[in-house]
Design an enzyme around this catalytic site. Structure first.
Site, PDB file in Angstrom:
ATOM      1  N   ARG A 150     -11.126  72.517 -63.540  1.00  0.00           N
ATOM      2  CA  ARG A 150     -11.617  73.314 -64.678  1.00  0.00           C
ATOM      3  C   ARG A 150     -12.951  73.948 -64.298  1.00  0.00           C
ATOM      4  O   ARG A 150     -13.958  73.241 -64.209  1.00  0.00           O
ATOM      5  CB  ARG A 150     -11.861  72.430 -65.893  1.00  0.00           C
ATOM      6  CG  ARG A 150     -10.631  71.940 -66.621  1.00  0.00           C
ATOM      7  CD  ARG A 150     -11.072  71.263 -67.927  1.00  0.00           C
ATOM      8  NE  ARG A 150      -9.954  70.725 -68.668  1.00  0.00           N
ATOM      9  CZ  ARG A 150      -9.676  69.424 -68.752  1.00  0.00           C
ATOM     10  NH1 ARG A 150     -10.427  68.540 -68.132  1.00  0.00           N
ATOM     11  NH2 ARG A 150      -8.658  69.008 -69.482  1.00  0.00           N
ATOM     12  N   ASP A 183     -12.006  65.935 -57.872  1.00  0.00           N
ATOM     13  CA  ASP A 183     -10.681  65.686 -57.323  1.00  0.00           C
ATOM     14  C   ASP A 183      -9.999  67.063 -57.218  1.00  0.00           C
ATOM     15  O   ASP A 183     -10.582  68.070 -57.597  1.00  0.00           O
ATOM     16  CB  ASP A 183      -9.917  64.768 -58.299  1.00  0.00           C
ATOM     17  CG  ASP A 183      -8.694  64.118 -57.675  1.00  0.00           C
ATOM     18  OD1 ASP A 183      -8.408  64.367 -56.499  1.00  0.00           O
ATOM     19  OD2 ASP A 183      -8.031  63.342 -58.391  1.00  0.00           O
ATOM     20  N   ASP A 204     -14.999  66.463 -67.356  1.00  0.00           N
ATOM     21  CA  ASP A 204     -15.471  67.848 -67.245  1.00  0.00           C
ATOM     22  C   ASP A 204     -15.212  68.726 -68.464  1.00  0.00           C
ATOM     23  O   ASP A 204     -15.655  69.865 -68.523  1.00  0.00           O
ATOM     24  CB  ASP A 204     -14.854  68.510 -66.001  1.00  0.00           C
ATOM     25  CG  ASP A 204     -13.321  68.475 -66.020  1.00  0.00           C
ATOM     26  OD1 ASP A 204     -12.741  67.910 -66.971  1.00  0.00           O
ATOM     27  OD2 ASP A 204     -12.696  69.000 -65.083  1.00  0.00           O
ATOM     28  N   ASP A 205     -14.494  68.177 -69.465  1.00  0.00           N
ATOM     29  CA  ASP A 205     -14.212  68.987 -70.660  1.00  0.00           C
ATOM     30  C   ASP A 205     -14.959  68.478 -71.885  1.00  0.00           C
ATOM     31  O   ASP A 205     -14.546  68.689 -73.017  1.00  0.00           O
ATOM     32  CB  ASP A 205     -12.705  69.012 -70.940  1.00  0.00           C
ATOM     33  CG  ASP A 205     -12.148  67.618 -71.195  1.00  0.00           C
ATOM     34  OD1 ASP A 205     -12.856  66.618 -70.922  1.00  0.00           O
ATOM     35  OD2 ASP A 205     -11.006  67.505 -71.668  1.00  0.00           O
ATOM     36  N   ASP A 217      -7.065  54.173 -69.323  1.00  0.00           N
ATOM     37  CA  ASP A 217      -7.746  53.946 -70.601  1.00  0.00           C
ATOM     38  C   ASP A 217      -6.936  53.012 -71.507  1.00  0.00           C
ATOM     39  O   ASP A 217      -7.507  52.119 -72.153  1.00  0.00           O
ATOM     40  CB  ASP A 217      -8.116  55.259 -71.305  1.00  0.00           C
ATOM     41  CG  ASP A 217      -6.968  56.271 -71.343  1.00  0.00           C
ATOM     42  OD1 ASP A 217      -5.940  56.051 -70.660  1.00  0.00           O
ATOM     43  OD2 ASP A 217      -7.105  57.284 -72.050  1.00  0.00           O
ATOM     44  N   SER A 236      -2.495  65.657 -70.492  1.00  0.00           N
ATOM     45  CA  SER A 236      -1.811  65.236 -71.728  1.00  0.00           C
ATOM     46  C   SER A 236      -1.252  66.438 -72.497  1.00  0.00           C
ATOM     47  O   SER A 236      -0.708  66.278 -73.583  1.00  0.00           O
ATOM     48  CB  SER A 236      -2.757  64.443 -72.619  1.00  0.00           C
ATOM     49  OG  SER A 236      -3.847  65.252 -73.006  1.00  0.00           O
TER      50      SER A 236
END
Length: 341
Positions: free
Chosen positions: A11, A38, A106-107, A185, A216
Protein backbone atom coordinates in the site's frame (compact mmCIF):
# COMPACT_ATOMS: atom_id res chain seq x y z
CA UNK A 1 12.39 3.84 24.37
CA UNK A 2 9.33 2.30 22.67
CA UNK A 3 9.65 1.81 18.91
CA UNK A 4 6.63 1.97 16.61
CA UNK A 5 6.71 -1.03 14.29
CA UNK A 6 4.75 -0.33 11.09
CA UNK A 7 3.96 -3.45 9.06
CA UNK A 8 3.74 -2.59 5.37
CA UNK A 9 3.27 -4.54 2.16
CA UNK A 10 1.92 -3.10 -1.08
CA UNK A 11 0.00 0.00 0.00
CA UNK A 12 1.72 3.20 -1.11
CA UNK A 13 -0.91 4.92 1.09
CA UNK A 14 1.43 3.98 3.98
CA UNK A 15 2.33 7.68 3.63
CA UNK A 16 -0.92 8.64 5.37
CA UNK A 17 -0.02 6.37 8.29
CA UNK A 18 3.59 7.58 8.58
CA UNK A 19 2.76 11.29 8.22
CA UNK A 20 0.48 11.18 11.26
CA UNK A 21 2.87 9.09 13.37
CA UNK A 22 5.74 11.50 12.66
CA UNK A 23 3.55 14.55 13.21
CA UNK A 24 2.25 13.44 16.60
CA UNK A 25 5.18 11.64 18.18
CA UNK A 26 6.59 13.78 21.01
CA UNK A 27 10.18 12.57 20.61
CA UNK A 28 12.13 10.84 17.83
CA UNK A 29 14.53 9.41 20.39
CA UNK A 30 11.84 7.84 22.60
CA UNK A 31 9.64 6.63 19.72
CA UNK A 32 11.82 5.49 16.80
CA UNK A 33 9.79 4.32 13.78
CA UNK A 34 10.65 1.00 12.12
CA UNK A 35 8.82 0.14 8.90
CA UNK A 36 8.96 -3.56 8.08
CA UNK A 37 8.02 -4.23 4.47
CA UNK A 38 6.85 -7.54 3.06
CA UNK A 39 5.82 -8.18 -0.61
CA UNK A 40 8.75 -6.32 -2.21
CA UNK A 41 6.36 -3.78 -3.76
CA UNK A 42 8.54 -1.14 -5.47
CA UNK A 43 6.18 1.85 -5.27
CA UNK A 44 5.60 1.29 -1.52
CA UNK A 45 9.37 0.91 -0.99
CA UNK A 46 9.91 4.27 -2.71
CA UNK A 47 7.38 5.97 -0.45
CA UNK A 48 9.08 4.53 2.67
CA UNK A 49 12.53 5.52 1.36
CA UNK A 50 11.34 9.10 0.85
CA UNK A 51 11.30 9.57 4.65
CA UNK A 52 15.09 9.18 4.76
CA UNK A 53 16.50 9.01 8.30
CA UNK A 54 13.09 9.66 9.91
CA UNK A 55 12.23 5.95 9.70
CA UNK A 56 14.22 2.71 9.64
CA UNK A 57 13.18 0.58 6.63
CA UNK A 58 13.65 -3.17 7.07
CA UNK A 59 12.59 -5.79 4.51
CA UNK A 60 11.23 -9.23 5.16
CA UNK A 61 13.72 -11.44 3.26
CA UNK A 62 11.43 -14.42 2.56
CA UNK A 63 8.88 -13.51 -0.13
CA UNK A 64 8.23 -17.09 -1.27
CA UNK A 65 4.78 -18.65 -1.45
CA UNK A 66 3.83 -20.78 1.53
CA UNK A 67 2.66 -24.38 1.19
CA UNK A 68 -0.85 -24.32 2.64
CA UNK A 69 -3.50 -27.03 3.00
CA UNK A 70 -5.60 -27.21 -0.22
CA UNK A 71 -8.71 -25.93 1.58
CA UNK A 72 -6.71 -22.84 2.67
CA UNK A 73 -5.49 -21.88 -0.80
CA UNK A 74 -7.53 -18.69 -0.76
CA UNK A 75 -6.01 -17.80 2.63
CA UNK A 76 -2.39 -17.65 1.40
CA UNK A 77 -2.37 -13.94 2.34
CA UNK A 78 -3.09 -14.70 6.00
CA UNK A 79 -0.14 -17.12 6.08
CA UNK A 80 2.17 -14.45 4.66
CA UNK A 81 0.94 -11.88 7.19
CA UNK A 82 1.62 -14.28 10.07
CA UNK A 83 5.12 -15.01 8.74
CA UNK A 84 5.79 -11.28 8.37
CA UNK A 85 4.63 -10.53 11.94
CA UNK A 86 6.87 -13.23 13.31
CA UNK A 87 9.89 -11.96 11.39
CA UNK A 88 9.27 -8.26 12.15
CA UNK A 89 8.63 -8.77 15.88
CA UNK A 90 11.74 -10.97 15.96
CA UNK A 91 13.76 -8.08 14.51
CA UNK A 92 12.41 -5.62 17.08
CA UNK A 93 12.92 -7.84 20.12
CA UNK A 94 15.86 -10.07 19.10
CA UNK A 95 17.97 -8.01 16.70
CA UNK A 96 17.31 -4.47 18.00
CA UNK A 97 16.67 -5.75 21.56
CA UNK A 98 13.88 -3.35 22.48
CA UNK A 99 11.90 -4.13 25.66
CA UNK A 100 8.49 -3.08 24.27
CA UNK A 101 6.92 -2.09 20.96
CA UNK A 102 3.80 -0.46 19.54
CA UNK A 103 2.54 -2.42 16.52
CA UNK A 104 0.71 -0.57 13.74
CA UNK A 105 -0.33 -1.68 10.25
CA UNK A 106 0.13 0.47 7.15
CA UNK A 107 -3.58 1.31 6.83
CA UNK A 108 -4.01 2.92 10.25
CA UNK A 109 -4.20 6.63 11.00
CA UNK A 110 -3.35 7.62 14.58
CA UNK A 111 -4.98 10.22 16.86
CA UNK A 112 -3.20 13.34 18.18
CA UNK A 113 -2.90 11.77 21.68
CA UNK A 114 -1.91 8.27 20.46
CA UNK A 115 1.56 8.50 22.05
CA UNK A 116 0.29 10.22 25.19
CA UNK A 117 -2.12 7.30 25.72
CA UNK A 118 0.51 4.58 25.36
CA UNK A 119 3.01 6.48 27.48
CA UNK A 120 0.50 6.76 30.33
CA UNK A 121 -0.72 3.14 30.36
CA UNK A 122 2.72 1.57 29.76
CA UNK A 123 3.77 1.57 33.47
CA UNK A 124 0.53 -0.23 34.35
CA UNK A 125 1.22 -2.93 31.74
CA UNK A 126 4.67 -3.46 33.24
CA UNK A 127 3.36 -3.77 36.79
CA UNK A 128 0.11 -5.68 36.34
CA UNK A 129 0.56 -9.34 35.31
CA UNK A 130 -3.19 -9.60 34.63
CA UNK A 131 -2.69 -7.32 31.58
CA UNK A 132 -0.96 -8.46 28.40
CA UNK A 133 -1.51 -5.58 25.96
CA UNK A 134 -2.64 -2.01 25.53
CA UNK A 135 -4.73 -1.32 22.44
CA UNK A 136 -5.70 1.95 20.78
CA UNK A 137 -8.87 0.38 19.36
CA UNK A 138 -12.50 0.07 20.42
CA UNK A 139 -14.23 -2.59 18.29
CA UNK A 140 -17.59 -0.92 18.93
CA UNK A 141 -16.22 2.59 18.53
CA UNK A 142 -18.71 3.90 15.95
CA UNK A 143 -19.49 7.58 16.47
CA UNK A 144 -23.03 7.04 17.77
CA UNK A 145 -21.87 4.34 20.21
CA UNK A 146 -19.18 6.23 22.12
CA UNK A 147 -19.21 9.14 24.54
CA UNK A 148 -16.88 11.52 22.68
CA UNK A 149 -17.27 14.04 25.52
CA UNK A 150 -15.49 11.56 27.80
CA UNK A 151 -12.57 10.65 25.56
CA UNK A 152 -10.45 10.06 28.69
CA UNK A 153 -12.42 6.90 29.60
CA UNK A 154 -10.41 3.66 29.49
CA UNK A 155 -11.53 0.07 30.03
CA UNK A 156 -10.16 -3.40 30.56
CA UNK A 157 -11.21 -5.93 27.92
CA UNK A 158 -10.79 -9.71 27.64
CA UNK A 159 -10.92 -9.43 23.85
CA UNK A 160 -7.60 -8.87 22.07
CA UNK A 161 -8.38 -5.79 19.92
CA UNK A 162 -5.11 -5.27 18.01
CA UNK A 163 -5.16 -2.35 15.50
CA UNK A 164 -2.47 -0.28 17.16
CA UNK A 165 -1.26 -2.20 20.25
CA UNK A 166 1.64 -2.30 22.69
CA UNK A 167 3.33 -5.45 23.95
CA UNK A 168 6.35 -6.18 26.14
CA UNK A 169 9.39 -8.26 25.12
CA UNK A 170 8.42 -10.80 27.81
CA UNK A 171 5.18 -11.51 25.97
CA UNK A 172 7.09 -12.07 22.73
CA UNK A 173 9.35 -14.55 24.58
CA UNK A 174 6.20 -16.46 25.44
CA UNK A 175 4.47 -16.27 22.03
CA UNK A 176 7.33 -16.60 19.56
CA UNK A 177 8.07 -20.34 20.07
CA UNK A 178 4.44 -21.24 19.29
CA UNK A 179 3.58 -18.47 16.79
CA UNK A 180 0.90 -19.77 14.37
CA UNK A 181 1.30 -20.19 10.59
CA UNK A 182 -1.84 -18.06 9.90
CA UNK A 183 -4.69 -16.06 11.49
CA UNK A 184 -2.38 -14.78 14.25
CA UNK A 185 -4.92 -12.36 15.76
CA UNK A 186 -7.63 -14.99 16.29
CA UNK A 187 -4.94 -17.31 17.65
CA UNK A 188 -4.10 -14.59 20.22
CA UNK A 189 -7.76 -14.69 21.27
CA UNK A 190 -7.66 -18.38 22.22
CA UNK A 191 -7.65 -19.20 25.96
CA UNK A 192 -4.28 -21.00 25.62
CA UNK A 193 -2.60 -17.71 24.64
CA UNK A 194 -4.70 -15.21 26.59
CA UNK A 195 -4.49 -17.19 29.83
CA UNK A 196 -7.11 -15.08 31.57
CA UNK A 197 -5.31 -11.80 30.86
CA UNK A 198 -6.84 -8.57 29.62
CA UNK A 199 -5.93 -5.55 27.50
CA UNK A 200 -6.65 -1.88 28.11
CA UNK A 201 -8.76 -0.17 25.44
CA UNK A 202 -10.17 3.37 25.09
CA UNK A 203 -13.76 4.59 24.92
CA UNK A 204 -12.87 6.51 21.72
CA UNK A 205 -10.40 4.81 19.37
CA UNK A 206 -6.92 6.28 18.95
CA UNK A 207 -6.57 4.64 15.54
CA UNK A 208 -8.83 4.35 12.51
CA UNK A 209 -8.38 2.17 9.47
CA UNK A 210 -8.57 3.49 5.92
CA UNK A 211 -7.63 0.15 4.32
CA UNK A 212 -10.65 -1.33 2.65
CA UNK A 213 -8.40 -3.24 0.25
CA UNK A 214 -6.55 -6.11 1.94
CA UNK A 215 -6.50 -9.85 2.49
CA UNK A 216 -9.89 -9.76 4.24
CA UNK A 217 -11.44 -8.06 1.15
CA UNK A 218 -13.11 -5.40 3.27
CA UNK A 219 -14.91 -8.08 5.32
CA UNK A 220 -15.97 -5.74 8.14
CA UNK A 221 -14.91 -2.46 6.57
CA UNK A 222 -18.18 -1.31 4.99
CA UNK A 223 -20.31 -2.49 7.89
CA UNK A 224 -18.27 -1.30 10.88
CA UNK A 225 -14.68 -0.20 10.42
CA UNK A 226 -15.22 2.85 8.27
CA UNK A 227 -17.58 4.27 10.92
CA UNK A 228 -15.12 4.04 13.83
CA UNK A 229 -14.63 7.47 15.36
CA UNK A 230 -11.02 8.61 15.63
CA UNK A 231 -10.43 10.72 18.74
CA UNK A 232 -9.67 14.34 17.84
CA UNK A 233 -9.31 15.90 21.29
CA UNK A 234 -5.95 15.66 23.08
CA UNK A 235 -6.34 14.00 26.49
CA UNK A 236 -3.37 14.56 28.87
CA UNK A 237 -3.36 10.91 30.02
CA UNK A 238 0.06 11.15 31.67
CA UNK A 239 -1.44 13.65 34.14
CA UNK A 240 -4.43 11.45 35.03
CA UNK A 241 -4.72 8.86 37.78
CA UNK A 242 -5.16 5.54 35.94
CA UNK A 243 -4.95 3.33 39.03
CA UNK A 244 -8.66 2.48 38.56
CA UNK A 245 -7.51 0.12 35.77
CA UNK A 246 -5.75 -2.21 38.23
CA UNK A 247 -7.66 -5.49 38.27
CA UNK A 248 -9.03 -5.48 41.85
CA UNK A 249 -10.02 -1.83 41.78
CA UNK A 250 -11.50 -2.08 38.31
CA UNK A 251 -13.63 -5.12 39.13
CA UNK A 252 -14.91 -3.50 42.30
CA UNK A 253 -16.10 -0.29 40.68
CA UNK A 254 -16.97 -1.56 37.17
CA UNK A 255 -19.05 -4.56 38.28
CA UNK A 256 -20.82 -2.40 40.85
CA UNK A 257 -21.59 0.16 38.12
CA UNK A 258 -22.91 -2.53 35.77
CA UNK A 259 -25.02 -4.57 38.15
CA UNK A 260 -26.48 -1.59 40.01
CA UNK A 261 -27.76 -0.18 36.69
CA UNK A 262 -31.47 -0.93 36.25
CA UNK A 263 -32.22 -3.80 33.90
CA UNK A 264 -34.44 -2.88 30.94
CA UNK A 265 -35.72 -4.53 27.81
CA UNK A 266 -34.41 -3.54 24.38
CA UNK A 267 -37.84 -2.18 23.39
CA UNK A 268 -37.73 0.33 26.27
CA UNK A 269 -34.19 1.33 25.35
CA UNK A 270 -35.17 1.97 21.76
CA UNK A 271 -38.12 4.13 22.88
CA UNK A 272 -36.36 6.38 25.38
CA UNK A 273 -33.29 8.47 24.63
CA UNK A 274 -31.04 11.03 26.30
CA UNK A 275 -27.85 11.08 28.32
CA UNK A 276 -29.61 12.44 31.43
CA UNK A 277 -31.51 9.17 31.81
CA UNK A 278 -28.57 7.33 33.43
CA UNK A 279 -26.94 3.98 32.71
CA UNK A 280 -29.00 0.85 32.06
CA UNK A 281 -28.32 -2.85 31.68
CA UNK A 282 -29.53 -5.26 29.02
CA UNK A 283 -29.19 -8.88 30.07
CA UNK A 284 -28.44 -11.80 27.78
CA UNK A 285 -28.68 -15.44 28.83
CA UNK A 286 -26.86 -17.36 26.13
CA UNK A 287 -25.02 -17.14 22.85
CA UNK A 288 -28.14 -16.66 20.73
CA UNK A 289 -29.58 -13.97 22.96
CA UNK A 290 -26.23 -12.14 22.97
CA UNK A 291 -26.03 -12.25 19.17
CA UNK A 292 -29.64 -11.14 18.68
CA UNK A 293 -29.23 -8.15 21.02
CA UNK A 294 -25.84 -7.18 19.56
CA UNK A 295 -27.25 -7.31 16.03
CA UNK A 296 -30.30 -5.24 16.96
CA UNK A 297 -28.07 -2.60 18.58
CA UNK A 298 -25.48 -2.40 15.78
CA UNK A 299 -22.68 -3.90 17.89
CA UNK A 300 -20.20 -6.37 16.42
CA UNK A 301 -21.88 -9.67 17.21
CA UNK A 302 -19.10 -12.17 16.47
CA UNK A 303 -17.45 -14.03 19.36
CA UNK A 304 -13.88 -15.37 19.39
CA UNK A 305 -13.33 -18.29 21.77
CA UNK A 306 -16.58 -17.18 23.39
CA UNK A 307 -15.40 -13.61 24.10
CA UNK A 308 -17.47 -10.72 22.71
CA UNK A 309 -15.59 -7.82 21.09
CA UNK A 310 -14.63 -5.18 23.68
CA UNK A 311 -16.14 -7.40 26.39
CA UNK A 312 -14.93 -7.72 29.99
CA UNK A 313 -16.31 -10.59 32.09
CA UNK A 314 -18.87 -10.94 29.29
CA UNK A 315 -19.96 -7.27 29.61
CA UNK A 316 -19.94 -4.92 26.61
CA UNK A 317 -20.19 -1.20 27.45
CA UNK A 318 -21.41 1.25 24.79
CA UNK A 319 -23.67 4.25 24.19
CA UNK A 320 -27.13 3.95 22.63
CA UNK A 321 -29.11 7.09 21.80
CA UNK A 322 -26.98 9.14 24.17
CA UNK A 323 -27.31 6.69 27.05
CA UNK A 324 -24.71 4.40 28.65
CA UNK A 325 -25.71 0.77 28.19
CA UNK A 326 -24.14 -2.41 29.55
CA UNK A 327 -24.93 -5.56 27.57
CA UNK A 328 -24.24 -8.08 30.33
CA UNK A 329 -24.62 -11.71 31.36
CA UNK A 330 -26.27 -12.52 34.72
CA UNK A 331 -24.23 -11.42 37.75
CA UNK A 332 -23.34 -15.05 38.61
CA UNK A 333 -21.27 -15.28 35.36
CA UNK A 334 -18.55 -17.91 35.76
CA UNK A 335 -16.44 -17.59 32.61
CA UNK A 336 -16.42 -17.72 28.82
CA UNK A 337 -17.67 -20.72 26.89
CA UNK A 338 -15.36 -21.28 23.86
CA UNK A 339 -18.15 -23.18 22.10
CA UNK A 340 -19.91 -19.79 21.63
CA UNK A 341 -17.78 -19.08 18.57
Amino acid sequence: VIPVLVLACDRSSVRRCLDKILRYRPSARRFPVIVSQDCGHAETARVIASYGQAVAHIRQPDLSDIAVPPEHRKFQGYYKISRHYRWALGQVFRTFRYRAAIVVEDDLEVAPDFFEYFQAVFPLLRRDPSLWCISAWNDNGKEAMVDAGHAELLYRTDFFPGLGWLLLAELWDELEPKWPPAFWDDWMRQPEQRRGRSCVRPEVSRTMTFGRKGVSHGQFFDQYLKFIKLNDRFVPFTQLDLSYLKKEEYERFFLQQVYSAPEIKIEELQKEAGRDLGAVRLQYRGRDSFKALAKALGLMDDLKSGVPRAGYRGIVSFVCRGRRVFLAPPSDWTGYDPSWS
